[in-house]
Design a protein around this motif. Sequence first.
Motif, PDB file in Angstrom:
ATOM      1  N   ARG A  47       0.860  -1.184   0.000  1.00  0.00           N
ATOM      2  CA  ARG A  47       0.000   0.000   0.000  1.00  0.00           C
ATOM      3  C   ARG A  47       0.895   1.232   0.000  1.00  0.00           C
ATOM      4  NH1 ARG A  47       0.075   2.238   5.224  1.00  0.00           N
ATOM      5  NH2 ARG A  47       0.848   0.751   6.749  1.00  0.00           N
ATOM      6  N   PRO A  48       0.385   2.361  -0.472  1.00  0.00           N
ATOM      7  CA  PRO A  48       1.180   3.583  -0.436  1.00  0.00           C
ATOM      8  C   PRO A  48       1.176   4.191   0.964  1.00  0.00           C
ATOM      9  CG  PRO A  48      -0.840   3.907  -1.724  1.00  0.00           C
ATOM     10  CD  PRO A  48      -0.901   2.534  -1.162  1.00  0.00           C
ATOM     11  N   LEU A  49       2.124   5.054   1.201  1.00  0.00           N
ATOM     12  CA  LEU A  49       2.322   5.638   2.526  1.00  0.00           C
ATOM     13  C   LEU A  49       2.080   7.136   2.468  1.00  0.00           C
ATOM     14  CD1 LEU A  49       5.586   3.687   3.095  1.00  0.00           C
ATOM     15  CD2 LEU A  49       3.499   3.343   4.413  1.00  0.00           C
ATOM     16  N   ARG A  50       1.592   7.674   3.563  1.00  0.00           N
ATOM     17  CA  ARG A  50       1.293   9.103   3.588  1.00  0.00           C
ATOM     18  C   ARG A  50       2.083   9.771   4.702  1.00  0.00           C
ATOM     19  NH1 ARG A  50      -4.503  11.672   4.748  1.00  0.00           N
ATOM     20  NH2 ARG A  50      -3.961  13.853   4.381  1.00  0.00           N
ATOM     21  N   VAL A  51       2.801  10.809   4.341  1.00  0.00           N
ATOM     22  CA  VAL A  51       3.616  11.547   5.301  1.00  0.00           C
ATOM     23  C   VAL A  51       2.804  12.708   5.857  1.00  0.00           C
ATOM     24  CG1 VAL A  51       5.669  12.987   5.539  1.00  0.00           C
ATOM     25  CG2 VAL A  51       5.752  10.918   4.143  1.00  0.00           C
ATOM     26  N   THR A  52       2.839  12.887   7.159  1.00  0.00           N
ATOM     27  CA  THR A  52       2.200  14.036   7.787  1.00  0.00           C
ATOM     28  C   THR A  52       3.269  14.883   8.472  1.00  0.00           C
ATOM     29  OG1 THR A  52       0.212  12.729   8.205  1.00  0.00           O
ATOM     30  CG2 THR A  52       0.434  14.772   9.453  1.00  0.00           C
ATOM     31  N   ILE A  99      10.832   4.505  -5.244  1.00  0.00           N
ATOM     32  CA  ILE A  99       9.665   5.031  -4.543  1.00  0.00           C
ATOM     33  C   ILE A  99       8.853   5.858  -5.536  1.00  0.00           C
ATOM     34  CG2 ILE A  99       8.841   6.454  -2.625  1.00  0.00           C
ATOM     35  CD1 ILE A  99      11.390   5.843  -1.142  1.00  0.00           C
ATOM     36  N   GLN A 100       7.646   5.419  -5.779  1.00  0.00           N
ATOM     37  CA  GLN A 100       6.776   6.120  -6.715  1.00  0.00           C
ATOM     38  C   GLN A 100       5.891   7.098  -5.942  1.00  0.00           C
ATOM     39  OE1 GLN A 100       7.916   5.041  -9.506  1.00  0.00           O
ATOM     40  NE2 GLN A 100       8.899   3.342  -8.445  1.00  0.00           N
ATOM     41  N   GLU A 101       5.604   8.226  -6.563  1.00  0.00           N
ATOM     42  CA  GLU A 101       4.639   9.145  -5.969  1.00  0.00           C
ATOM     43  C   GLU A 101       3.289   8.918  -6.631  1.00  0.00           C
ATOM     44  OE1 GLU A 101       5.964  13.164  -5.703  1.00  0.00           O
ATOM     45  OE2 GLU A 101       7.916  12.576  -4.888  1.00  0.00           O
ATOM     46  N   HIS A 108       0.922  10.452  -1.917  1.00  0.00           N
ATOM     47  CA  HIS A 108       1.368   9.263  -1.199  1.00  0.00           C
ATOM     48  C   HIS A 108       2.654   8.760  -1.863  1.00  0.00           C
ATOM     49  CE1 HIS A 108      -2.704   9.300   0.383  1.00  0.00           C
ATOM     50  NE2 HIS A 108      -2.442   8.265   1.153  1.00  0.00           N
ATOM     51  N   TYR A 109       3.397   7.968  -1.113  1.00  0.00           N
ATOM     52  CA  TYR A 109       4.586   7.322  -1.656  1.00  0.00           C
ATOM     53  C   TYR A 109       4.356   5.820  -1.672  1.00  0.00           C
ATOM     54  CZ  TYR A 109       6.542  11.870  -0.551  1.00  0.00           C
ATOM     55  OH  TYR A 109       6.781  13.208  -0.482  1.00  0.00           O
ATOM     56  N   TRP A 110       4.645   5.218  -2.805  1.00  0.00           N
ATOM     57  CA  TRP A 110       4.477   3.763  -2.897  1.00  0.00           C
ATOM     58  C   TRP A 110       5.850   3.156  -3.178  1.00  0.00           C
ATOM     59  CZ3 TRP A 110      -0.693   1.549  -5.048  1.00  0.00           C
ATOM     60  CH2 TRP A 110      -0.863   0.240  -4.574  1.00  0.00           C
TER      61      TRP A 110
END
Lengths: 244, 244, 244, 244
Positions: free
Chosen positions: C50-55, D185-187, D196-198
């Motif tokens: 899954r993609p990741l989200r930076v806060t 790392i894909q955006e 998000h970063y995948w």
Amino acid sequence: MPLFLITNDDGVHSPGLEALVQELSRQAECLIIAPDRDNSAVSHSLTMNRPLRVTRLGDNFYTLNGTPTDCVAIGLNKIVKQRPDLLVSGINPGPNLGDDISYSGTVSAAVEGTMYGIPSLAVSLAGEAPYDFSKAAQLAAKLAKLILQQGLPQDTLLNVNVPATDLIKGIKVTRQGRRLWDNAIQETLDPFGRKHYWIGGGTPSPALGEDTDVYAVTNDYVSVTPIHLDLTNHQGIQYLKEEW
Amino acid sequence: MPLFLITNDDGVHSPGLEALVQELSRQAECLIIAPDRDNSAVSHSLTMNRPLRVTRLGDNFYTLNGTPTDCVAIGLNKIVKQRPDLLVSGINPGPNLGDDISYSGTVSAAVEGTMYGIPSLAVSLAGEAPYDFSKAAQLAAKLAKLILQQGLPQDTLLNVNVPATDLIKGIKVTRQGRRLWDNAIQETLDPFGRKHYWIGGGTPSPALGEDTDVYAVTNDYVSVTPIHLDLTNHQGIQYLKEEW
Amino acid sequence: MPLFLITNDDGVHSPGLEALVQELSRQAECLIIAPDRDNSAVSHSLTMNRPLRVTRLGDNFYTLNGTPTDCVAIGLNKIVKQRPDLLVSGINPGPNLGDDISYSGTVSAAVEGTMYGIPSLAVSLAGEAPYDFSKAAQLAAKLAKLILQQGLPQDTLLNVNVPATDLIKGIKVTRQGRRLWDNAIQETLDPFGRKHYWIGGGTPSPALGEDTDVYAVTNDYVSVTPIHLDLTNHQGIQYLKEEW
Amino acid sequence: MPLFLITNDDGVHSPGLEALVQELSRQAECLIIAPDRDNSAVSHSLTMNRPLRVTRLGDNFYTLNGTPTDCVAIGLNKIVKQRPDLLVSGINPGPNLGDDISYSGTVSAAVEGTMYGIPSLAVSLAGEAPYDFSKAAQLAAKLAKLILQQGLPQDTLLNVNVPATDLIKGIKVTRQGRRLWDNAIQETLDPFGRKHYWIGGGTPSPALGEDTDVYAVTNDYVSVTPIHLDLTNHQGIQYLKEEW
């Protein structure tokens, strides 16, 4: 001084939560217990397949690794020292209108509070990023006072949506409208080229009915919808008894 | 031959799902899309913070890494070749009665189907392990036939609870009762001695009202409750307009 | 002023992280990117499904909904403006010794930094709650200075364990010992009486070898173990070529 | 008949697991315990922040809601009736080579088996979808026999990568090479336009060294790398003692 239980579905770091607490702290002691991460669209989800751990972040400030409903259930049963006078959930960045209420973690936290007999209020800012929560927070504070004075109908919470405009025309008591979405599932590829579906986006269908929440907000009114716990279609009972 | 969309909240390996499909396959083509793991109590949760991946397990047999509501939304929008004639969710091992409906993934899958205009049915076996799903599956098949013939009230699904008894006395059309729980949060220590809360268990309060789902099942009747999508307390609208 | 990248596996609210940053800020600009919740024992887990989200939580302060390794990979590729001079991971509440290193999120963050060619340091406080991180933070600061001056062997990080004692006898360079556990899986029942297994607890086997990390810490020495990226058993290559 | 413990990181429905079991069942009783969903790249992650639940899917066939390492730990401690003679993890669709080993759930399951003193084998098919696992399964069966006869060096597992070619040139005993990735790392934007970063994808750097796993597979040889549990850089100990 009354005690308010505060939660949300965006997690403990949300600026909407901060704005809400800042405003409500003028009239009540605020105890916050909110999820440790984004729980948008988790609905009335209750975590039963694993235990939950509460972390104290400060005075009257807690987080747990679960849902908004978990926060309310554990907050009321295990954390509060006395019964809160009010539960406020929010402020959600973005509206909770029409059918979307059913998915909303913000609204569901207020449903959970209502199940425990606590007067409950869900507050959303019907706009888009960047969000300015100050007006919605002031309105939440105003409604909180009203609820303490006037009470709420039994087993009923208020779902409040504040339009993100400088020119709010007033407050309307509304019914839940329909808000269906077209093309609300996006297809996306992962970095390995495998297809995934990402739910969200799309175009909402137009509002139907001038007495609905959707209509009120679209026309720059604050929408206040009384939501109750009874999901029964009572007319449907009659129909099924007669026709089947 | 009609097409039925089948899902559940216990995941793709659940014997309740298998029993349901076996029985319904006699009257319809069944397309199954169910979560890859237990999703009990996830309510109407929609996964929006990450994309979902569908895995094909066989002919007309799919799973995804999300909730029952995700299964219905993605199943209807992305997997079915034609519009299903019916959605059936279940068979849940254990009842979905009273306030618990609000948390139920089984019922919420049928709520989602109803939002898309598909006649929808949620089926639960009101008993305890070990479960024999055969009677409940037969009853689901019977109700499926009735719905195809008679239709359902608009925006309304059926929440069906079958008592786990050999002596079912009949079918009752009921309203959603209250079902509150005492002591429904257990405290447990992890292996490092840290306190956790595990939601579940407890003692349900007694049923109130002979026309409720809780009462029907307790007295060995199948309970059929019409559930609709409108959460508005319409009397509450009047109250707020007059009193506030 | 040098730039340090700081992360941990206990999440952004950990007092061990706070103590570390406070101390290191005296000698470097500290950029923090840490998981949003507890990631103990996630090892070198990289989130790829899954993609990741930076806060952004503040100046030089970020969190993401993933693992320590995710934090390092995304921090180095997407967040830092310049190449950090050092990565420090910790301070972990509890030791990371012997075979347990392999599971450690704290150590794995330093492994990830090393893969990118950043000198990396993992710091753990070998004690039990309640933790006083001040000594370990001071020691981390001291070792950070040393690494900036002296460098590290290629593809090698330092795994540092500080005993929780007022009477630290000194620093020992050690090898990774064995640390096996007896009875490290607890059986527990969920509120519905279903059996679950909870990994953790148990009794560690005694340390073997006076040159090991386990032995050093047990005897009130700070343990500094050079860990490298090559997992090959080079003697095993010979064995397989000759014997097989 | 010997007993083999079989697991993987792709989950219980993976065709690579099925192909492996089919082939190994000719020489051993196979007990399968695998994750309920995809666990790629979870490394040696051990689930300690929640309890795990085992579901029996059939004779000698179990799944749990955790990681490959959880499967091995719980399988060995709680499910097997006797000590297995061999653990086989796989067959992974895609290679596990160079630095990537450190992230691999497939390899980490074999690390966990090795920690318990069980001879362990990780098998990957170094190719791309669609995968034909038959050759890799046959090779796993052949190596399994060899291990039972010849044994393995202490605290050492075999990481096996089979090239997806019809013309395998032979078997090479290799060391772990480097395999770094560019642009891995894909955006991506979620449906709401949030970044998000995948992690995944990218281009691997070229193999360095003819004795490496990467080189062997690229040149159509099966790569067999002995991997051990000791992460210490023993030369680094000397360096630190002398230079610091």
